[in-house]
Design a protein around this motif. Structure first.
Motif, PDB file in Angstrom:
ATOM      1  N   LEU A 199       2.294   1.737  -3.417  1.00 13.77           N
ATOM      2  CA  LEU A 199       1.403   2.164  -4.547  1.00 13.77           C
ATOM      3  C   LEU A 199       1.368   3.839  -3.989  1.00 13.77           C
ATOM      4  CD1 LEU A 199      -1.146  -0.709  -4.637  1.00 13.77           C
ATOM      5  CD2 LEU A 199       0.592  -0.315  -6.274  1.00 13.77           C
ATOM      6  N   ARG A 200       1.010   4.229  -2.755  1.00  7.11           N
ATOM      7  CA  ARG A 200       0.878   5.568  -2.669  1.00  7.11           C
ATOM      8  C   ARG A 200       2.054   6.390  -3.122  1.00  7.11           C
ATOM      9  NH1 ARG A 200      -1.567   3.686   2.281  1.00  7.11           N
ATOM     10  NH2 ARG A 200       0.539   3.705   3.344  1.00  7.11           N
ATOM     11  N   ALA A 223       4.118  -0.131  -9.933  1.00  8.20           N
ATOM     12  CA  ALA A 223       3.086  -0.441  -9.321  1.00  8.20           C
ATOM     13  C   ALA A 223       2.113  -2.000  -9.440  1.00  8.20           C
ATOM     14  CB  ALA A 223       2.016   0.675  -9.646  1.00  8.20           C
ATOM     15  N   ALA A 252       0.679  -1.142  -0.091  1.00  7.72           N
ATOM     16  CA  ALA A 252       0.001   0.166  -0.218  1.00  7.72           C
ATOM     17  C   ALA A 252       0.871   1.156   0.150  1.00  7.72           C
ATOM     18  CB  ALA A 252      -0.914   0.102   1.261  1.00  7.72           C
ATOM     19  N   ALA A 298      -5.894   8.653  -5.707  1.00  2.39           N
ATOM     20  CA  ALA A 298      -6.296   7.275  -6.064  1.00  2.39           C
ATOM     21  C   ALA A 298      -6.946   6.388  -5.015  1.00  2.39           C
ATOM     22  CB  ALA A 298      -4.981   6.722  -6.688  1.00  2.39           C
ATOM     23  N   ASN A 352      -9.204  -2.149  -2.291  1.00  2.00           N
ATOM     24  CA  ASN A 352      -9.518  -2.927  -3.243  1.00  2.00           C
ATOM     25  C   ASN A 352     -11.018  -2.980  -3.803  1.00  2.00           C
ATOM     26  OD1 ASN A 352      -9.253  -5.410  -4.672  1.00  2.00           O
ATOM     27  ND2 ASN A 352      -8.613  -6.467  -3.322  1.00  2.00           N
ATOM     28  N   LEU A 380      -6.849   3.354  -3.367  1.00  2.00           N
ATOM     29  CA  LEU A 380      -5.854   2.148  -3.390  1.00  2.00           C
ATOM     30  C   LEU A 380      -6.193   0.850  -2.215  1.00  2.00           C
ATOM     31  CD1 LEU A 380      -2.673   4.154  -3.674  1.00  2.00           C
ATOM     32  CD2 LEU A 380      -3.845   2.916  -5.478  1.00  2.00           C
ATOM     33  N   ALA A 383       1.114   6.115  -7.233  1.00  2.00           N
ATOM     34  CA  ALA A 383      -0.303   6.653  -7.962  1.00  2.00           C
ATOM     35  C   ALA A 383      -0.583   8.103  -7.460  1.00  2.00           C
ATOM     36  CB  ALA A 383      -1.385   5.746  -7.625  1.00  2.00           C
ATOM     37  N   ILE A 425      -8.035  -1.706  -6.693  1.00  2.00           N
ATOM     38  CA  ILE A 425      -7.046  -1.122  -6.597  1.00  2.00           C
ATOM     39  C   ILE A 425      -6.892  -0.134  -7.876  1.00  2.00           C
ATOM     40  CG2 ILE A 425      -4.224  -0.579  -6.829  1.00  2.00           C
ATOM     41  CD1 ILE A 425      -4.506  -3.590  -5.450  1.00  2.00           C
ATOM     42  N   ASP A 426      -7.349   1.268  -7.716  1.00  2.00           N
ATOM     43  CA  ASP A 426      -7.664   2.089  -8.999  1.00  2.00           C
ATOM     44  C   ASP A 426      -6.484   2.986  -9.059  1.00  2.00           C
ATOM     45  OD1 ASP A 426      -8.552   3.799 -11.068  1.00  2.00           O
ATOM     46  OD2 ASP A 426     -10.652   4.358  -9.810  1.00  2.00           O
ATOM     47  N   LEU A 427      -5.508   2.628  -9.993  1.00  2.00           N
ATOM     48  CA  LEU A 427      -4.395   3.567 -10.308  1.00  2.00           C
ATOM     49  C   LEU A 427      -4.809   4.670 -10.630  1.00  2.00           C
ATOM     50  CD1 LEU A 427      -1.697   0.812 -11.274  1.00  2.00           C
ATOM     51  CD2 LEU A 427      -2.121   1.888  -9.110  1.00  2.00           C
ATOM     52  N   CYS A 429      -2.225   8.432 -13.369  1.00  2.00           N
ATOM     53  CA  CYS A 429      -1.188   7.748 -13.029  1.00  2.00           C
ATOM     54  C   CYS A 429      -0.137   7.724 -13.878  1.00  2.00           C
ATOM     55  CB  CYS A 429      -1.481   6.479 -12.376  1.00  2.00           C
ATOM     56  SG  CYS A 429       0.129   5.484 -11.942  1.00  2.00           S
TER      57      CYS A 429
END
Lengths: 445, 445
Positions: free
Chosen positions: B339-340, B367, B336, B347, B351, B349, B343, B353-355, B359
């Protein structure tokens, strides 16, 4: 009565494109190119601080100097969007679509920017921000393609579509293209800072070019007003909705991604039911139902005959029909007797009505005509995976033409028969179950 | 241990065709032509009272004079079928497929004829009667096409298929062809007077050419034996079933059309669960799941990440995943955090997980690699309707190759990317929901 200013989103006489760019790959370039290539038949004015000429059009730094434009399409960085909106409002635009993102969907700072946007709009109506734009057929070869999409259809039709998701718009256009279906209007709602699903549904209800409406919905903002407006529309034309965010995780994701509270699914479902809006259970059924409604309008009722010579696939259709809440009554006594005289002794002639592959092909026309004419049935599900397809399909064509009853079909692909079925505007689907669900979705509750 | 005589249905060294006819349009002509055109690599003997030469083969009035044939394919009128079976048994055939109809499915007289048939078989095993035949890949370009079907695939594969409905066999071949998928064995069971679904499932379990089994089932004859045999198979290879006749009307129709009692659906469902047989809810999911299993085998577990840049369609996938009983845990804390850093701030993130489309495309590989490597997930549902498809898809290809985790994808069609995804054997489906259901169906319970 719907707001007449909303008409400027769909049939403007002139369009300004804020953020129009000479640079390929920039969204502002894509947007201007789409407007120009789409065949817009009015004036197109690029708005760009550097002015000059873009795609053969003279650009202006501010629309206020030009005036007299109806619709503004805005694709500028978020921090400059309020200024663009204010400029368009000063120039007398009646409507603006803000495609730019970076507003309510991005947190507190974005929410503040979104409030500036609506404050700057004055008396102008606003679609967006954070949306994919607006598409509308203007007549003949002329379209307004005020979107970022490269895959929009160019087939006119009577279907209009409202989407709370931009990406779902891409799925929608892809399905239209695959199915060769036509379109009247498309709106990507984005954050709906001003104009929302209820406003637009009301306008589409009054729009003579719109015969049916599809909606992709993540949440309804004002349920009571929605039910009131939607009910007035559904008495005149079918409205089919697909609701995303039905369950826990999905509902939270929907809330997060539109920057608004997603409605509880139960509440949305109740609103759809009260408003006469048909709810599709998934995207396949949604597109199938839109196709079915596009071809023959809403079905009359839920009493169907599953007509087949293919036992197993017919049973799959019957299963799906019971699951979808359709009724499968037996044929009326006179029709049952007629069928017994035409089909083999061992044929199962309840419902499904399985004429069997052993039925003499020259008995198909009379047998199928009898089923179509039977007042016990409001419509037919026709399933044929068999070798006797041509005479069977001819019977279905004749029966549909004679009675006008709605039919949903699953047939194994025989190109020459498919063409005849398509010409007769009998919708075909990818499986027995999908044919049934599409029929069921088009029955007005 | 399965009956070794059943091997004669699939890899016979010689085949006799009873009812072989010179006359085009006759089923006995179709059957012989299919055997010859299919590329059968052993001896083919037409059996016809008039003898002579049919399709270049010398016909005999009785096989008993010739002897030493392994498999008899029988397509003669019902009243002559028992004599043909007796002739084949005398000639030493190990197996016979009776394609003729007019037996148990037609009532009491037919039931009597069916008993004569089994009595005449002696030590020979019998498939049918009232079936569409048997198809088997023999190696290289050689096939045994002992069916009436004109649309069988010619692509070898590891999938085998048992059908209690002949017409569903046509749907199955149509789907194989559309998807370019291969086949090992196919059997249409018909009335199953002798060999039934349990016998053949057991044999396919021991068949090295069979990697996965699909079954179209209207009723199971001996539930206890089925569970025992099927459990032994499902520990070695996945078995997916589609049960028709789930509800009242459908169940009655299924009973009627196979001439046997259709099992109660609840009982069949319980048997599938005890045996480790995967049950698909409808024909679309069934074919999707067979395709998914054909590409990557059964999925490892039910904890999935829905990975997307397309908010709305990602939510549809999450809805479908919850409905299908999959788990959607959040990414583990380290992932997580990674990803932060990649993205945009806004976003979502969890579930899904919408980039997000914002992005930067060059962040996708890192990612997506992080999501694939996250031990929180057994597999991925990948949804992309967006404009940044190529770099996103490259990330998915790399992640799948690096981790071997199962993936089910919905991507809007971009031909060059589709080809790469197909080459990587990542199954693609027609909607987000179908991708999810196909994944869920392949998770061994």
């Amino acid at each position: 009565v719907s707001d007449p200013r909303l008409g400027a989103f769909f049939t403007p006489r002139s369009v300004a494109v804020y953020g129009a760019s000479r640079q390929e790959g920039k969204l502002g370039h894509t947007l201007l190119r789409n407007v120009v290539d789409g065949g817009f038949d009015g004036e197109v004015i690029p708005v760009n601080p550097a002015a000059g000429t873009i795609l053969g059009r003279a650009a202006v730094p501010s629309l206020a100097e030009r005036g007299a434009t109806e619709l503004a399409l805005i694709s500028v960085p978020a921090e400059r969007a309020a200024a663009a909106v204010a400029d368009a409002a000063r120039a007398g635009c009646r409507a603006a679509v803000v495609l730019s993102s970076g507003f309510g969907e991005t947190g507190a700072a974005g929410q503040a920017r979104e409030r500036e946007l609506t404050a700057a709009a004055g008396g102008m109506r606003l679609v967006g921000p954070n949306c994919m734009g607006v598409l509308s057929h203007l007549g003949g070869q002329a379209w307004l393609n005020g979107t970022y999409f490269w895959n929009v259809p160019r087939v006119p039709g009577s279907l209009s579509f409202l989407s709370q998701s931009g990406a779902f718009g891409g799925m929608f256009f892809d399905q239209l293209r695959r199915r060769g279906r036509g379109l009247a209007r498309f709106v990507s709602l984005g954050n709906a800072a001003d104009v929302n699903e209820t406003d637009l549904l009301g306008w589409l209800g009054d729009d003579p070019a719109t015969g049916a409406v599809g909606m992709f919905i993540e949440g309804i903002r004002d349920g009571r007003r929605f039910v009131h407006e939607a009910r007035a529309v559904t008495t005149r034309k079918p409205v089919i909705a697909l609701k995303a965010g039905k369950y826990g995780t999905g509902a939270r994701a929907a809330a997060s991604h539109t920057g608004s509270l997603a409605g509880r699914h139960g509440a949305a479902q109740a609103a759809f039911a009260r408003a006469g809006v048909i709810e599709a259970e998934d995207s396949d059924t949604f597109f199938d139902a839109l196709a079915a409604i596009g071809e023959r309008g809403a079905a009359g009722g839920r009493r169907v005959a599953v007509l087949t010579i293919s036992g197993g696939p017919g049973v799959l259709a019957a299963d799906a029909a019971e699951q979808a809440g359709l009724a499968l009554p037996p044929p009326s006594p006179a029709v049952a007797e007629r069928l017994r005289g035409l089909a083999p002794d061992f044929a199962a002639l309840g419902n499904p009505i399985d004429l069997t592959p052993q039925c003499p092909p020259d008995h198909f026309p009379d047998a199928i005509a009898a089923v179509f004419a039977d007042p016990a049935f409001d419509g037919l599900i026709v399933i044929n995976c068999g070798l006797d397809l041509p005479p069977f399909a001819e019977g279905v064509l004749a029966g549909a033409a004679a009675t006008g009853k709605p039919v949903a079909a699953y047939l194994l692909d025989v190109p020459q028969i498919e063409r005849r079925i398509d010409e007769a505007r009998i919708p075909r689907f990818g499986s027995p179950e999908r044919a049934v669900r599409a029929y069921a979705a088009t029955v007005i509750r």
